[in-house]
Structure formats: C-alpha cells, structure tokens
Motif scaffolding. Structure first.
Motif, short mmCIF file in Angstrom:
data_model
loop_
_atom_site.label_atom_id
_atom_site.label_comp_id
_atom_site.label_asym_id
_atom_site.label_seq_id
_atom_site.Cartn_x
_atom_site.Cartn_y
_atom_site.Cartn_z
N ASN A 2 0.64 -1.65 0.22
CA ASN A 2 -0.05 -0.27 0.16
C ASN A 2 0.61 1.78 0.19
O ASN A 2 2.02 1.52 -0.11
N LYS A 3 0.13 2.35 -0.03
CA LYS A 3 0.82 3.85 0.01
C LYS A 3 2.07 3.63 0.45
O LYS A 3 3.05 4.55 0.79
N LYS A 4 1.10 3.70 2.14
CA LYS A 4 1.79 4.09 3.48
C LYS A 4 3.48 3.29 3.36
O LYS A 4 4.73 3.61 3.52
N ILE A 6 5.20 2.10 0.70
CA ILE A 6 5.98 2.35 0.02
C ILE A 6 6.49 3.33 -0.02
O ILE A 6 7.75 4.15 0.25
N ARG A 7 5.57 4.37 0.83
CA ARG A 7 6.59 5.42 1.31
C ARG A 7 7.28 5.12 2.38
O ARG A 7 8.50 6.68 1.53
N GLN A 8 6.93 4.58 2.65
CA GLN A 8 8.12 4.42 3.90
C GLN A 8 9.45 3.73 3.47
O GLN A 8 10.69 4.95 3.91
N TYR A 126 2.67 8.07 -12.36
CA TYR A 126 1.30 8.08 -11.10
C TYR A 126 2.61 8.43 -9.73
O TYR A 126 3.52 8.31 -10.18
N ARG A 127 2.61 9.49 -9.20
CA ARG A 127 2.90 9.69 -7.71
C ARG A 127 3.06 10.10 -6.51
O ARG A 127 0.84 9.22 -5.97
N ILE A 128 3.23 8.99 -5.51
CA ILE A 128 2.98 9.20 -3.80
C ILE A 128 4.35 10.38 -3.46
O ILE A 128 4.98 10.23 -3.76
N GLY A 129 3.13 11.28 -3.06
CA GLY A 129 4.35 12.54 -2.28
C GLY A 129 3.91 11.93 -0.50
O GLY A 129 4.27 11.11 0.30
N TYR A 130 3.94 13.20 0.56
CA TYR A 130 3.81 12.99 1.51
C TYR A 130 2.78 12.70 2.36
O TYR A 130 2.49 13.34 3.94
N GLY A 131 1.59 12.67 1.56
CA GLY A 131 0.15 12.13 1.97
C GLY A 131 -0.70 13.40 2.19
O GLY A 131 -1.73 13.36 2.39
N GLY A 132 -0.40 14.64 1.86
CA GLY A 132 -1.06 15.92 1.57
C GLY A 132 -2.22 15.86 0.94
O GLY A 132 -3.15 16.62 0.73
N GLY A 133 -2.31 15.02 -0.61
CA GLY A 133 -2.74 15.42 -1.88
C GLY A 133 -2.69 17.14 -2.55
O GLY A 133 -3.50 17.37 -2.97
N PHE A 134 -1.53 17.67 -1.99
CA PHE A 134 -1.30 18.58 -1.84
C PHE A 134 -1.60 19.16 -4.05
O PHE A 134 -2.06 19.82 -5.00
N TYR A 135 -0.28 17.98 -4.09
CA TYR A 135 0.26 18.02 -5.92
C TYR A 135 -1.52 17.97 -6.44
O TYR A 135 -1.66 17.72 -7.66
N ASP A 136 -2.28 16.49 -5.74
CA ASP A 136 -3.22 16.39 -6.70
C ASP A 136 -3.99 16.89 -7.15
O ASP A 136 -5.19 17.19 -8.21
N ARG A 137 -4.25 17.69 -5.83
CA ARG A 137 -5.58 18.86 -5.70
C ARG A 137 -4.82 20.23 -7.13
O ARG A 137 -5.58 20.39 -8.06
N PHE A 138 -3.47 20.76 -6.69
CA PHE A 138 -3.35 21.47 -8.44
C PHE A 138 -3.49 21.13 -8.94
O PHE A 138 -3.91 21.75 -10.25
N VAL A 162 -9.23 7.52 -7.72
CA VAL A 162 -8.83 8.20 -8.21
C VAL A 162 -8.92 9.29 -8.44
O VAL A 162 -8.71 10.21 -9.03
N PHE A 163 -8.75 10.00 -7.28
CA PHE A 163 -7.73 11.36 -7.36
C PHE A 163 -5.96 11.58 -7.53
O PHE A 163 -5.70 13.39 -7.99
N ASP A 164 -5.62 10.57 -7.30
CA ASP A 164 -4.37 10.60 -8.44
C ASP A 164 -3.78 11.02 -9.71
O ASP A 164 -4.58 10.76 -10.06
N GLU A 165 -3.11 12.02 -9.08
CA GLU A 165 -3.18 12.69 -10.85
C GLU A 165 -1.81 12.54 -11.55
O GLU A 165 -0.30 13.11 -10.53
N1 LIG Z 1 -8.41 16.43 -5.91
C1 LIG Z 1 -8.81 16.26 -4.69
N2 LIG Z 1 -9.64 17.04 -3.63
C2 LIG Z 1 -10.13 16.12 -2.37
N3 LIG Z 1 -9.13 16.40 -1.47
C3 LIG Z 1 -8.26 15.07 -2.37
C4 LIG Z 1 -7.92 15.10 -4.31
N4 LIG Z 1 -7.24 15.02 -4.26
C5 LIG Z 1 -6.26 14.19 -3.55
N5 LIG Z 1 -7.16 14.31 -2.34
C6 LIG Z 1 -6.77 13.64 -0.86
O1 LIG Z 1 -5.98 14.17 -0.67
C7 LIG Z 1 -4.90 13.04 0.08
C8 LIG Z 1 -3.71 12.65 -1.18
O2 LIG Z 1 -3.25 11.25 -0.81
P1 LIG Z 1 -2.08 10.88 -1.43
O3 LIG Z 1 -1.46 9.85 -0.57
O4 LIG Z 1 -2.56 10.28 -2.72
O5 LIG Z 1 -1.32 12.20 -0.67
P2 LIG Z 1 0.31 12.15 -2.00
O6 LIG Z 1 0.20 12.42 -3.37
O7 LIG Z 1 0.99 11.64 -1.77
O8 LIG Z 1 0.53 13.81 -1.67
P3 LIG Z 1 0.68 15.05 -2.77
O9 LIG Z 1 0.08 15.32 -3.74
O10 LIG Z 1 0.76 16.35 -1.67
O11 LIG Z 1 2.59 14.92 -2.41
C9 LIG Z 1 -6.27 11.60 0.04
O12 LIG Z 1 -6.60 11.71 1.32
C10 LIG Z 1 -7.51 11.93 -0.76
O13 LIG Z 1 -8.84 12.29 0.49
#
Ligand SMILES: Nc1ncnc2c1ncn2[C@@H]1O[C@H](COP(=O)(O)OP(=O)(O)OP(=O)(O)O)[C@@H](O)[C@H]1O
Ligand SMILES: Nc1nc2c(c(=O)[nH]1)N(C=O)[C@@H](CNc1ccc(C(=O)N[C@@H](CCC(=O)O)C(=O)O)cc1)CN2
Length: 182
Positions: A2-4, A6-8, A126-138, A162-165
């Motif tokens: 799992n992601k956690k 892999i991250r570790q 596809y990528r795994i960051g620190y789990g904040g989802g900052f880049y997925d949202r951006f 689904v939310f991974d970019e």
């Molecule tokens: N577009 C989105 N809208 C709302 N929540 C989102 C969105 N994208 C991701 N998330 C949330 O953010 C978290 C991202 O987790 P994930 O482990 O993929 O982050 P990451 O890719 O490791 O972090 P980062 O993008 O900061 O490097 C998930 O819990 C997810 O629910």
C-alpha cells in the motif's frame, strides 16, 4: 504494497542514498527538454535535504531569465499556491520545516512547467508524495506541463486512486518515461 508502505520504503531509500552523480545527469536531461527551454514561468519546490536538490534548478532558471515560483501551502485547508521566488534572503522555514517565501507574496498558478516532487513514481507517471494531496489537488486544474525527476530506485508500481493525478513525464538517470496525463 500500500501507499503508506511504499512511502516508508522509498523515504528510507532517499535518506540513505548519495544522489550527487544521478543529480548531475537528471539536471542535464531536464535542461535539454523543449518544455524546459520554452518555459518562461517554472514552478519548483525548495527541496529538503533527502530530496533531489532543486536549488540548482532554481539557479539555472534564474540565469536563463525564467520566472521561478515555489509552493506556499495552507496546511489547514490543504491548498497550495505558487509564489514568486526572487532571492534566498526572502526564505523562512514553514510550519512543516519546509523552506518558503516570506510575505508579501506574488501568486501565479499559471505556470508553463511544473516540476512535481514525489517520494515514489510509477512508469505511467503516477506518484506518491507525503500524503497531503497538495499536488493531486493542484494538478487537477493545472494546464501546463508537469514533469517529475526521479531516481530509478524511486520507481515502483502504483495502483492509482480516483483522485491521483499523473505527470506528463518522469525523467530518471536512465530513462524518460511518458506518463498517462492528458
Ligand atoms: N482533488 C482532491 N480533492 C479533495 N481531496 C483530494 C483530492 N486529491 C487528493 N485528495 C485527498 O488528499 C489525500 C492525498 O493522498 P495521497 O496519499 O495521494 O497524497 P500524495 O500524492 O502522497 O501527496 P502530495 O500530492 O501532497 O504529494 C487523499 O486522502 C485524498 O482523499
Ligand atoms: N520540498 C518540498 N516542498 C513541498 C512538497 C514536497 O514534496 N517537497 N510538497 C508536496 O506535496 C508540498 C508540501 N507537502 C507536505 C505534505 C504533507 C506534510 C505533512 O503532513 N507532514 C507530516 C509529517 C510528514 C512525515 O514526517 O512523514 C506532518 O506534519 O504530520 C508536509 C508537507 C509543498 N512543498
């Protein structure tokens, strides 16, 4: 895995590896890309010590007359803007210990090229960051080119959620991989 996990595993790898020789190759490959040459506004992180060093990227971008923008995170709202970097004198350590630009900020999220950080990457971008989802949202609303720089040792298979970019390109010291981003 799992992601956690892999991250570790990949964080331990990053923290224990001497990256200097690979970094020289990675930077040369980045600077040869048309996407780099054509970019006038570049978004890039201010690297932490275990990450691939981005300060050389910033220096070279400024020498080439590009505008450089770095992340400014709102850790409460999990949102991120890019703010103009002009000089190391304007930096401080933010709440999470990451270097950031002091206010006042000049925000610009319309970047030509975004260098996307990560702890682990897949061959599809596809990528795994620190789990904040900052880049997925951006990245969900980002129109420019997204490129990641990765050591071969950071590559792994990732089951996208689904939310991974994904990014457009992943450069490693051995290969340039085309991601599935459209
Ligand atoms: N577009 C989105 N809208 C709302 N929540 C989102 C969105 N994208 C991701 N998330 C949330 O953010 C978290 C991202 O987790 P994930 O482990 O993929 O982050 P990451 O890719 O490791 O972090 P980062 O993008 O900061 O490097 C998930 O819990 C997810 O629910
Ligand atoms: N250099 C750099 N800057 C960057 C990123 C990055 O990957 N590298 N980011 C990429 O997204 C953003 C910051 N992302 C972050 C995401 C989560 C946490 C966080 O929640 N940290 C945990 C502890 C982390 C740990 O030790 O494992 C915490 O505070 O509880 C911090 C930063 C923007 N700036």
């Amino acid at each position: 895995m799992n992601k956690k996990n892999i991250r570790q595993e990949k964080l331990a790898f990053l923290k224990s590896s001497n990256k200097y020789n690979e970094e020289v190759i990675l930077l040369r490959k980045l600077f040869e890309l048309d996407e780099w040459k054509n970019a006038s506004a570049v978004g890039v992180t201010l690297s932490m010590s275990h990450e691939i060093n981005t300060y050389e990227i910033i220096k070279f971008a400024l020498i080439q007359g590009k505008k450089v923008y770095v992340p400014h995170c709102d850790y409460k709202n999990k949102s991120m803007n890019f703010v103009k970097f002009t000089s190391p004198d304007t930096l401080y350590k933010d709440d999470k210990g990451i270097m950031a630009v002091k206010e006042p900020h000049v925000i610009n999220n319309q970047l030509d090229l975004l260098i996307v950080p990560g702890v682990a990457f897949s061959e599809s971008g596809y990528r795994i960051g620190y789990g904040g989802g900052f880049y997925d949202r951006f990245l969900a609303q980002f129109k420019g080119t997204a490129v990641s720089i990765s050591l071969e040792g950071q590559l792994t298979s990732i089951e996208p959620e689904v939310f991974d970019e994904p990014v457009h390109l992943v450069i490693t010291e051995q290969r340039t991989l085309t991601g599935v981003r459209i």
